[in-house]
Motif scaffolding. Structure first.
Motif, PDB file in Angstrom:
ATOM      1  N   SER A  71       0.829  -1.211   0.000  1.00 26.09           N
ATOM      2  CA  SER A  71       0.000   0.000   0.000  1.00 26.09           C
ATOM      3  C   SER A  71       0.860   1.256   0.000  1.00 26.09           C
ATOM      4  O   SER A  71       0.545   2.240  -0.684  1.00 26.09           O
ATOM      5  CB  SER A  71      -0.934   0.006   1.215  1.00 26.09           C
ATOM      6  N   ILE A  72       1.935   1.241   0.785  1.00 23.49           N
ATOM      7  CA  ILE A  72       2.828   2.399   0.851  1.00 23.49           C
ATOM      8  C   ILE A  72       3.383   2.728  -0.530  1.00 23.49           C
ATOM      9  O   ILE A  72       3.545   3.898  -0.887  1.00 23.49           O
ATOM     10  CB  ILE A  72       3.979   2.138   1.846  1.00 23.49           C
ATOM     11  N   GLU A  75       0.012   3.334  -6.121  1.00 21.55           N
ATOM     12  CA  GLU A  75      -0.282   4.585  -6.815  1.00 21.55           C
ATOM     13  C   GLU A  75      -1.214   5.457  -5.980  1.00 21.55           C
ATOM     14  O   GLU A  75      -1.112   6.695  -5.992  1.00 21.55           O
ATOM     15  CB  GLU A  75      -0.906   4.286  -8.180  1.00 21.55           C
ATOM     16  N   ALA A  76      -2.123   4.828  -5.235  1.00 24.03           N
ATOM     17  CA  ALA A  76      -3.074   5.583  -4.412  1.00 24.03           C
ATOM     18  C   ALA A  76      -2.363   6.465  -3.397  1.00 24.03           C
ATOM     19  O   ALA A  76      -2.764   7.607  -3.151  1.00 24.03           O
ATOM     20  CB  ALA A  76      -4.025   4.619  -3.704  1.00 24.03           C
ATOM     21  N   VAL A  77      -1.295   5.943  -2.775  1.00 20.05           N
ATOM     22  CA  VAL A  77      -0.537   6.710  -1.778  1.00 20.05           C
ATOM     23  C   VAL A  77       0.438   7.666  -2.462  1.00 20.05           C
ATOM     24  O   VAL A  77       0.514   8.852  -2.120  1.00 20.05           O
ATOM     25  CB  VAL A  77       0.224   5.760  -0.822  1.00 20.05           C
ATOM     26  N   LEU A  78       1.194   7.164  -3.437  1.00 19.81           N
ATOM     27  CA  LEU A  78       2.236   7.975  -4.066  1.00 19.81           C
ATOM     28  C   LEU A  78       1.658   9.156  -4.849  1.00 19.81           C
ATOM     29  O   LEU A  78       2.282  10.219  -4.932  1.00 19.81           O
ATOM     30  CB  LEU A  78       3.096   7.107  -4.975  1.00 19.81           C
ATOM     31  N   VAL A 116      10.807   0.100   1.497  1.00 18.21           N
ATOM     32  CA  VAL A 116      10.053  -0.127   2.732  1.00 18.21           C
ATOM     33  C   VAL A 116      10.645  -1.342   3.439  1.00 18.21           C
ATOM     34  O   VAL A 116      10.777  -2.408   2.832  1.00 18.21           O
ATOM     35  CB  VAL A 116       8.555  -0.359   2.453  1.00 18.21           C
ATOM     36  N   GLN A 117      11.008  -1.165   4.687  1.00 18.75           N
ATOM     37  CA  GLN A 117      11.590  -2.247   5.480  1.00 18.75           C
ATOM     38  C   GLN A 117      10.699  -2.524   6.690  1.00 18.75           C
ATOM     39  O   GLN A 117      10.123  -1.603   7.270  1.00 18.75           O
ATOM     40  CB  GLN A 117      12.995  -1.880   5.958  1.00 18.75           C
ATOM     41  N   THR A 118      10.612  -3.790   7.036  1.00 18.73           N
ATOM     42  CA  THR A 118       9.839  -4.178   8.219  1.00 18.73           C
ATOM     43  C   THR A 118      10.775  -4.749   9.276  1.00 18.73           C
ATOM     44  O   THR A 118      11.848  -5.262   8.956  1.00 18.73           O
ATOM     45  CB  THR A 118       8.776  -5.225   7.862  1.00 18.73           C
ATOM     46  N   ALA A 145       4.890   8.912   4.630  1.00 17.79           N
ATOM     47  CA  ALA A 145       4.338   8.441   5.906  1.00 17.79           C
ATOM     48  C   ALA A 145       2.990   9.095   6.186  1.00 17.79           C
ATOM     49  O   ALA A 145       2.026   8.431   6.604  1.00 17.79           O
ATOM     50  CB  ALA A 145       5.319   8.740   7.032  1.00 17.79           C
ATOM     51  N   GLU A 146       2.890  10.398   5.950  1.00 18.86           N
ATOM     52  CA  GLU A 146       1.636  11.112   6.195  1.00 18.86           C
ATOM     53  C   GLU A 146       0.550  10.671   5.213  1.00 18.86           C
ATOM     54  O   GLU A 146      -0.617  10.494   5.599  1.00 18.86           O
ATOM     55  CB  GLU A 146       1.873  12.619   6.069  1.00 18.86           C
ATOM     56  N   ALA A 147       0.921  10.474   3.961  1.00 19.35           N
ATOM     57  CA  ALA A 147      -0.055  10.032   2.959  1.00 19.35           C
ATOM     58  C   ALA A 147      -0.564   8.630   3.285  1.00 19.35           C
ATOM     59  O   ALA A 147      -1.749   8.332   3.100  1.00 19.35           O
ATOM     60  CB  ALA A 147       0.571  10.059   1.569  1.00 19.35           C
TER      61      ALA A 147
END
Length: 282
Positions: A71-72, A75-78, A116-118, A145-147
């Motif tokens: 998700s991060i 396209e929806a977030v970016l 992105v790292q977990t 992060a805010e998006a």
């Protein structure tokens, strides 16, 4: 024959040396790359009493983490990051000769610059953003992060709205069942001449079993109908309340002071090494 072999070897050494020099020059001349990181805690959305009997629904851990990472970078977030930072114009001046970039194209460029790292066995995630500009790297990391936090809020709200639709449909169906059940009970009451007021429950069950069981079923349906109504009202109330994101930013990105690359020392070393076979090839 020997002369031809030496010429071939010399030519090969020349090409090898030029290749090393080319890589070395690329490392020496490429612009510096800075990487900023923002750390977030990404809690699953737990919707208590999601079912009419108090069931709890949540995403399994591994699926949840994988889904969050995707998700991060979606396209929806970016797209929201592109708009928030006006990257279409900024990057258009950088990479498109001043022409404004299309949002989708900018989002693709942005995706290549993030990782992105977990952290195993935790819900912590690190978003890394790379840029030729130190301040831009930090801006991008924080904006993502805010998006993502807003995205999660929107998803939760949509989930609640979808849930309301499902329960509304069940509520209407139950209303119809109660209407039919009430008519059936009333018909049996008249047909069996059930006295009014009705006798005690045990006597009613013994003397008028058909009426008793239909009335029991009707009462259960009415209880369920009331429970659904309360559930719908609770969800509607929650939807209208200020929404809190399940994403918490626990470490804000700051502009990095040192670049992560390219490796200038390695570039100089490769150029130096490349000169020897190049000279030997002449």
């Amino acid at each position: 024959m020997e002369i031809r072999r030496k010429k071939t070897l010399g030519f090969a050494l020349l090409l090898f040396g030029l290749a090393l020099c080319g890589v070395g020059l690329w490392l020496l001349l490429s612009p510096a790359q800075y990487q900023a990181k923002v750390k977030i805690r990404n809690e699953p959305d737990v919707i208590a009493d999601s079912g009419p009997f108090g069931a709890t629904v949540y995403d399994p851990y591994f699926y949840f983490i994988k889904s969050a990472s995707e998700s991060i970078q979606s396209e929806a977030v970016l797209t929201n990051v592109v708009v928030a930072l006006n990257l279409n114009d900024m990057w258009g001046k950088k990479y498109a000769g001043g022409d404004k970039l299309k949002t989708r194209r900018t989002a693709e460029l942005l995706k290549r610059r993030i990782k992105v790292q977990t952290t195993p066995r935790t819900l912590n995630m690190v978003i890394r953003a790379t840029s030729e500009n130190s301040n831009e790297a930090a801006l991008i990391a924080n904006a993502i992060a805010e998006a993502f936090a807003k995205y999660r809020m929107g998803k939760r709200r949509q989930l609640m709205l979808d849930e309301i639709k499902v329960f509304d449909e069940g509520y209407r169906l139950e209303e119809q069942r109660i209407k039919v059940g009430s008519e059936t009970v009333e018909q049996l009451r008249k047909k069996l001449s059930v006295p009014n007021p009705e006798p005690a429950e045990e006597q009613l069950k013994t003397n008028f079993p058909a009426y008793f069981y239909e009335k029991q079923k009707l009462n259960a349906g009415e209880d369920f109908y009331e429970l659904l109504g309360k559930k719908i009202e609770r969800i509607k109330f929650d939807v209208n309340q200020p929404q809190h994101s399940s994403v918490e930013i626990i470490e804000v990105a700051t502009p990095p002071t040192s670049p992560i690359g390219p490796d200038r020392l390695l570039g100089a070393l490769l150029c130096g090494i490349g000169l020897f076979p190049s000279v030997g090839g002449f």
